[in-house]
Design an enzyme around this catalytic site. Structure first.
Site, PDB file in Angstrom:
ATOM      1  N   TYR A   1       0.876  -1.174   0.000  1.00 12.32           N
ATOM      2  CA  TYR A   1       0.000   0.000   0.000  1.00 12.32           C
ATOM      3  C   TYR A   1       0.910   1.220   0.000  1.00 12.32           C
ATOM      4  CZ  TYR A   1      -3.984   2.803   1.658  1.00 12.32           C
ATOM      5  OH  TYR A   1      -4.961   3.745   1.788  1.00 12.32           O
TER       6      TYR A   1
ATOM      7  N   ARG B   1      -6.074   9.623 -11.325  1.00 10.86           N
ATOM      8  CA  ARG B   1      -5.372  10.439 -10.315  1.00 10.86           C
ATOM      9  C   ARG B   1      -4.901   9.503  -9.222  1.00 10.86           C
ATOM     10  NH1 ARG B   1      -7.339  11.880  -5.081  1.00 10.86           N
ATOM     11  NH2 ARG B   1      -5.860  10.196  -4.866  1.00 10.86           N
TER      12      ARG B   1
ATOM     13  N   LYS C   1      -5.757  -1.719  -1.810  1.00 11.64           N
ATOM     14  CA  LYS C   1      -6.875  -1.381  -0.921  1.00 11.64           C
ATOM     15  C   LYS C   1      -7.605  -2.662  -0.505  1.00 11.64           C
ATOM     16  CE  LYS C   1      -6.712   3.238  -1.321  1.00 11.64           C
ATOM     17  NZ  LYS C   1      -6.748   4.262  -0.310  1.00 11.64           N
TER      18      LYS C   1
ATOM     19  N   GLU D   1     -12.127   4.875  -6.300  1.00  9.71           N
ATOM     20  CA  GLU D   1     -10.783   5.216  -5.829  1.00  9.71           C
ATOM     21  C   GLU D   1     -10.007   5.964  -6.902  1.00  9.71           C
ATOM     22  OE1 GLU D   1      -9.773   4.193  -2.659  1.00  9.71           O
ATOM     23  OE2 GLU D   1      -8.140   5.583  -3.051  1.00  9.71           O
ATOM     24  N   ASP D   2      -9.413   7.058  -6.518  1.00  8.75           N
ATOM     25  CA  ASP D   2      -8.438   7.764  -7.343  1.00  8.75           C
ATOM     26  C   ASP D   2      -8.943   8.116  -8.744  1.00  8.75           C
ATOM     27  OD1 ASP D   2      -6.956   7.593  -5.083  1.00  8.75           O
ATOM     28  OD2 ASP D   2      -5.316   6.444  -5.910  1.00  8.75           O
TER      29      ASP D   2
ATOM     30  N   ASP E   1     -13.665   6.772  -1.661  1.00 12.31           N
ATOM     31  CA  ASP E   1     -12.682   6.705  -0.584  1.00 12.31           C
ATOM     32  C   ASP E   1     -11.905   8.007  -0.436  1.00 12.31           C
ATOM     33  OD1 ASP E   1     -11.023   5.422   1.333  1.00 12.31           O
ATOM     34  OD2 ASP E   1      -9.518   5.111  -0.215  1.00 12.31           O
ATOM     35  N   ASP E   2     -11.601   8.652  -1.553  1.00 13.98           N
ATOM     36  CA  ASP E   2     -10.771   9.865  -1.476  1.00 13.98           C
ATOM     37  C   ASP E   2     -11.543  11.045  -0.905  1.00 13.98           C
ATOM     38  OD1 ASP E   2      -8.294   8.842  -2.794  1.00 13.98           O
ATOM     39  OD2 ASP E   2      -9.802   8.346  -4.271  1.00 13.98           O
TER      40      ASP E   2
ATOM     41  N   ALA F   1      -9.746  15.266  -2.057  1.00 10.94           N
ATOM     42  CA  ALA F   1      -9.468  14.962  -0.649  1.00 10.94           C
ATOM     43  C   ALA F   1      -9.652  16.221   0.201  1.00 10.94           C
ATOM     44  CB  ALA F   1      -8.066  14.395  -0.511  1.00 10.94           C
TER      45      ALA F   1
ATOM     46  N   ASN G   1       0.069  11.905  -0.437  1.00 11.38           N
ATOM     47  CA  ASN G   1       0.731  10.621  -0.661  1.00 11.38           C
ATOM     48  C   ASN G   1       1.313  10.552  -2.056  1.00 11.38           C
ATOM     49  OD1 ASN G   1      -0.114   9.492   1.834  1.00 11.38           O
ATOM     50  ND2 ASN G   1      -2.156   9.216   0.981  1.00 11.38           N
TER      51      ASN G   1
ATOM     52  N   ASN H   1      -4.371   8.118   7.350  1.00  5.58           N
ATOM     53  CA  ASN H   1      -4.632   7.515   6.037  1.00  5.58           C
ATOM     54  C   ASN H   1      -5.985   6.814   6.063  1.00  5.58           C
ATOM     55  OD1 ASN H   1      -4.562   5.301   3.954  1.00  5.58           O
ATOM     56  ND2 ASN H   1      -2.677   6.380   3.454  1.00  5.58           N
TER      57      ASN H   1
END
Ligand SMILES: O=C([O-])CC(=O)C(=O)O
Ligand SMILES: [Mg+2]
Length: 537
Positions: free
Chosen positions: A73, A127, A145, A216-217, A239-240, A280, A386, A430
């Site tokens: 991770y 991203r 994840k 995610e992302d 999640d972000d 975020a 991150n 995190n």
């Protein structure tokens, strides 16, 4: 113990070295892992182990979280993503290409678990962490994840589905890389992408009816867009935006408690400066605002506690062409020339907390950190970007420049620091603390949707999960080695919130006491079998 027992002999067992059982194979694995010279090699090694012997892989993960999680991770998974087309060895997740539009259902049906699937992490690679548009190289983030779902919450490996949507990339160097694994085209426009996403989500619902979907992302605009489009239709969260929002709220609650006991500033009087206004940053700001309103502040008062900064400086409402997601927190009370330097902004705002979600390495300079320490007895500084290479502030600098007064949490892991005879432990803010528990709560309660209150209660449960010893050590997050226990507590809070919002579909849980439900959740956590007997042959 003597040589390999005759009773265990099979045609394959003869190939096992005679005294294998006298040794601890997990220690051998760790020693092989530690022999690798860089993070990427360690990642590749663990990936191979997972293929050879998944049970052993998860046993090593569970027994050595602090060492193994930073490889699978953040931060090393970032290297794995950047290099994925080059280190690729075997199929391990589900790719759905834009060229398969019209046939997405058939592609999903090719995944072996079918109706047994419970949790998918879906990225479009646009991203990845703070690394930008990595296209089809984004798959390892979904895999990493899900390994945390398995390790951290005890979700059964065979029920997880890592998905990378291969929609092209705008990163030229991948398009011209002969080994690049994705479709060689630029990303679609909004209309084409919306059509793809609608078909994808509909197909997911049909093929995997019991699935929780974690986005995610995705690039910032799309992260907000698809969360809004799908959150009231499917069992989905981002999640972000929500995971990060929730985990930072949780750490902030504990940090503000520490800072308040030193300064006397009540929680509701905190002024929070966000350096970075992407998915975020804004996700966290919204989470904090919503929490402040729970504490009795009006929405207006809550919003006034938040200041946001992007690459152009303090975000004010009079700025031309402001992106939609930045408007809510744009300040209307600042008069004067644009404030562009972080020092000037801090002088003006006098924040009690500085949160970094900018992906600008070392943006929190010595001047910035010293100024925060001058303004606050215990400055709260969370450099959350991150991986580590993009983090706004290193832990040892934070300690040095504040003489140890900082209340600190970063997105990626840092080691404890010794300063003037004391040992200081950093927090890791995190989302890995939160999403496994949210996902597990949603799965077990069979909730129709994932509501704001489920996400908020997850944060409050995490903040409250510190042990007496952790509180005494002034930690803002619990120790990661307790993640299974913490995830179970979070899942409990998430299930109760789902019931309050009437989105749960597991009536059984309504009659259980908290203790009984917590026991039930823990009993549901999957454990790898003891692998130190006979290796998989
Ligand atoms: O993956 C992580 O470490 C946290 C996260 O979601 C991100 O940075 O996008
Ligand atoms: Mg992410």
């Amino acid at each position: 113990m003597s040589a390999f027992p005759l009773s265990a002999l099979s045609s394959a067992a003869a190939r096992i070295p005679p005294y294998f059982l006298n040794t601890d194979h997990r220690q051998r694995v760790l020693s092989q892992l530690r022999g690798k010279h860089n993070g990427l090699e360690k990642y590749i090694y663990l990936n191979g182990l997972k293929e050879r012997d998944p049970n052993l892989f998860y046993e090593v993960l569970l027994g050595n979280m602090l060492e193994v999680i930073p490889i699978l991770y953040t931060p090393t998974v970032g290297d794995a993503c950047s290099n994925y087309s080059h280190i690729w060895r075997r199929p391990e997740g589900l790719y759905i290409s834009i060229e398969q539009k019209g046939n997405i259902k058939q592609v999903l049906r090719s995944w072996p678990s079918g109706q047994a699937a419970r949790i998918a992490v879906v990225t479009d690679g646009s991203r990845i962490l703070g690394l930008g548009d990595l296209g089809a190289n984004g798959l390892p983030i979904a895999i990493g994840k899900l390994d945390l779902y398995i390790g951290g919450a005890g979700i059964k490996p065979s029920t997880t589905v890592p998905i990378c949507l291969d929609l092209g990339t705008n990163t030229e160097k991948y398009l011209t890389d002969p080994l690049y694994l994705g479709v060689r085209r630029k990303r679609p426009d909004t209309e084409e992408m919306d059509a793809f996403m609608n078909e994808f989500m509909e197909a997911m619902q049909e093929v995997f009816p019991h699935l929780v979907v974690q986005f995610e992302d995705f690039s910032t605009d799309n992260a907000f867009r698809y969360l809004e489009m799908f959150r009231n239709k499917y069992r989905v969260f981002n999640d972000d935006i929500q995971g990060t929002g929730s985990v930072v709220l949780s750490g902030f609650l504990n940090a503000a408690r520490l800072a308040s006991s030193a300064s006397g500033t009540p929680l509701a009087d905190q002024r929070i400066l966000f350096f970075g206004a992407g998915s975020a940053g804004i996700g966290v700001a919204k989470q904090l605002t919503s929490f402040f309103t729970l504490q009795g502040l009006s929405e207006e008062e809550a919003r006034s506690r938040i200041y946001t900064v992007d690459s152009k400086g303090l975000i004010t409402a009079d700025r031309k062409g402001l992106q939609e997601h930045k408007k809510y927190f744009a300040r209307t009370d600042y008069q004067g020339p644009p404030l562009t330097s972080l020092i000037d902004i801090i002088e003006y705002v006098k924040p009690t907390a500085l949160l970094g979600l900018s992906t600008i390495q070392n943006a929190f300079t010595e001047d910035v950190v010293r100024l925060m320490a001058r303004l606050n007895t215990r400055p709260i500084i969370f450099p959350l970007s991150n991986p580590v290479s993009l983090c706004e502030l290193e832990y040892q600098d934070a300690i040095r420049w504040t003489n140890g007064s900082v209340v600190f949490a970063s997105g990626s892991p840092y080691k404890p620091v010794e300063f003037e005879g004391n040992i200081y432990e950093p927090g890791q803010g995190n989302n890995m603390y939160i999403f496994p528990g949210i996902g597990m709560g949603a799965i077990l309660s069979k909730s129709k949707h994932i509501t704001d209150s489920m996400v908020e209660q997850a944060a409050i449960a995490l903040a409250g999960s510190l042990t007496v010893e952790e509180t005494k050590a002034e930690l803002v997050y619990p120790r990661l080695t307790r993640i299974r226990d913490i995830s179970a507590q979070i899942a409990l809070a998430v299930i109760r919130a789902a019931q309050k919002d009437n989105v749960d579909e597991n009536a059984l849980f309504r009659n259980l006491s908290d203790d009984a439900l917590l026991e039930y959740i823990k009993a549901k956590q999957w454990q790898p079998t003891n692998t130190n007997s006979i290796p998989r042959l």
